[in-house]
Enzyme design. Structure first.
Site, short mmCIF file in Angstrom:
data_model
loop_
_atom_site.label_atom_id
_atom_site.label_comp_id
_atom_site.label_asym_id
_atom_site.label_seq_id
_atom_site.Cartn_x
_atom_site.Cartn_y
_atom_site.Cartn_z
N HIS A 57 0.82 -1.27 -0.23
CA HIS A 57 0.19 0.07 -0.16
C HIS A 57 0.91 1.27 -0.01
O HIS A 57 1.90 1.26 0.91
CB HIS A 57 -0.78 -0.07 1.16
CG HIS A 57 -2.15 -0.78 1.11
ND1 HIS A 57 -2.68 -1.55 2.08
CD2 HIS A 57 -2.93 -1.26 0.05
CE1 HIS A 57 -3.63 -2.59 1.83
NE2 HIS A 57 -3.56 -2.40 0.38
N GLU A 60 1.60 3.56 3.09
CA GLU A 60 2.55 2.72 4.08
C GLU A 60 3.74 2.53 3.85
O GLU A 60 4.42 1.62 4.08
CB GLU A 60 1.87 1.39 4.21
CG GLU A 60 0.46 1.41 4.60
CD GLU A 60 -0.55 0.15 4.61
OE1 GLU A 60 0.15 -0.88 4.69
OE2 GLU A 60 -1.90 0.24 4.73
N HIS A 203 2.72 -4.02 6.79
CA HIS A 203 1.72 -2.99 6.52
C HIS A 203 1.65 -2.09 7.90
O HIS A 203 2.26 -2.47 8.66
CB HIS A 203 0.26 -3.61 6.13
CG HIS A 203 -0.09 -4.32 5.07
ND1 HIS A 203 -0.55 -3.72 3.99
CD2 HIS A 203 0.42 -5.67 4.66
CE1 HIS A 203 -0.66 -4.57 2.90
NE2 HIS A 203 0.04 -5.68 3.40
N GLU A 262 0.77 -5.56 10.96
CA GLU A 262 0.42 -4.21 10.97
C GLU A 262 1.07 -3.40 12.03
O GLU A 262 0.97 -3.24 13.13
CB GLU A 262 -1.19 -3.86 11.49
CG GLU A 262 -2.33 -4.70 10.15
CD GLU A 262 -2.41 -3.68 8.84
OE1 GLU A 262 -1.86 -2.94 8.94
OE2 GLU A 262 -3.11 -4.18 8.05
#
Length: 292
Positions: A57, A60, A203, A262
């Site tokens: 992404h 990110e 991420h 994450e």
């Protein structure tokens, strides 16, 4: 790190790393929509293959800097015969080989960081997809407005229904069909060619570890996630209601351990000021992923 970390920064760091540690392999496994090389680093000589990727992404992008810091420290410790995080890196890299893809979505990263020229013919299209807003900091997709982590052939049709985004957008558009984007297709091809034993997709944000996929994960996956959680302080989460991600596809296709991590906490893109704190959490997790 005291500035935005873009594609050119990564390529300079790779060049410096390779000059100091010539045993590190640098491989181009594909190219982005706009022709930027998709690069993977190979470190180690063990038979067990672990893969870590970052910046799927666009906003990110801090994950690219985090992964490159880890690769620099890991290879440097190997060259110097030193320990890292209490681990004998020489022994570790005799048993495992790490394949790292530090920037899966380089075109998107450049857009988010304001490096995409306004004079480019594609800029007006991007601006329209972004609702006429010149601030692209919320952009997750690639340069064609496709969310690369909704691109993989693991119940892709279900993800399309769930997202209900039917045209290019800053996020959540799964594309015209699975792996239609060169960045996703190249990552899938690399995975199929090398046959990784475990994968970690970096991420941001949330300080969570997603380890399952529709009960296709191996029986010991939760235990492995607990180990990653203990190393980092992140919470292992059994996730539902999500499909077509890289980790989902890997688990579904190979029935091997796959994790989405994450990193950090806050609003994307996470601030550069958080880098050192996040890295302190992430380094032991990545070392533990090589021990799994």
């Amino acid at each position: 790190m005291n500035a935005d970390y873009g594609f050119d920064d990564m390529m300079r760091e790779i060049q410096d790393l390779k000059a100091i540690n010539p045993f590190v392999g640098v491989h181009q496994y594909g190219q982005s929509v706009f022709g930027r090389p998709l690069v993977a680093l190979c470190c180690g000589r063990g038979s067990r293959l672990v893969h870590v990727n970052a910046s799927c992404h666009a906003n990110e992008w801090i994950t690219s800097a985090l992964l490159m810091r880890f690769m620099t420290e890991l290879s440097g410790a190997y060259t110097a015969g030193q320990r890292l995080g209490g681990e004998d890196i020489g022994v570790l890299l005799d048993t495992v080989t790490l394949w790292a893809a530090p920037m899966v979505n380089p075109d998107g990263v450049e857009l988010v960081q304001g490096r995409f020229p306004h004079s480019h013919p594609h800029y007006r299209t991007l601006l329209a997809w972004n609702g006429g807003v010149e601030d692209f900091s919320g952009w997750k997709a690639n340069i064609r407005g496709v969310d690369l982590n909704d691109q993989f052939p693991a119940f892709w049709e279900e993800e399309c229904k769930r997202r209900n985004v039917v045209s290019p957008a800053p996020r959540d558009y799964p594309g015209a069909h699975p792996l239609c984007e060169p960045e996703a297709g190249a990552l899938a091809e690399l995975t199929d060619r090398l046959g990784f034993h475990a994968v970690v997709s970096l991420h941001t944000q949330g300080k969570e570890i997603y380890w399952n996929y529709r009960d296709f994960e191996p029986p010991h996956a939760e235990n492995l996630a607990d180990r990653l959680g203990a190393a980092s302080g992140y919470a292992p989460i059994k996730l539902s209601g999500s499909d077509a991600g890289y980790k989902d596809w890997f688990i579904h296709r190979y029935r091997r351990p796959g994790f989405t991590v994450e990193a950090g906490y806050g609003e994307n893109p996470l601030p550069v000021s958080a880098f050192d704190t996040i890295y302190a959490e992430l380094r032991p997790l990545l070392l533990e992923s090589l021990r799994l």
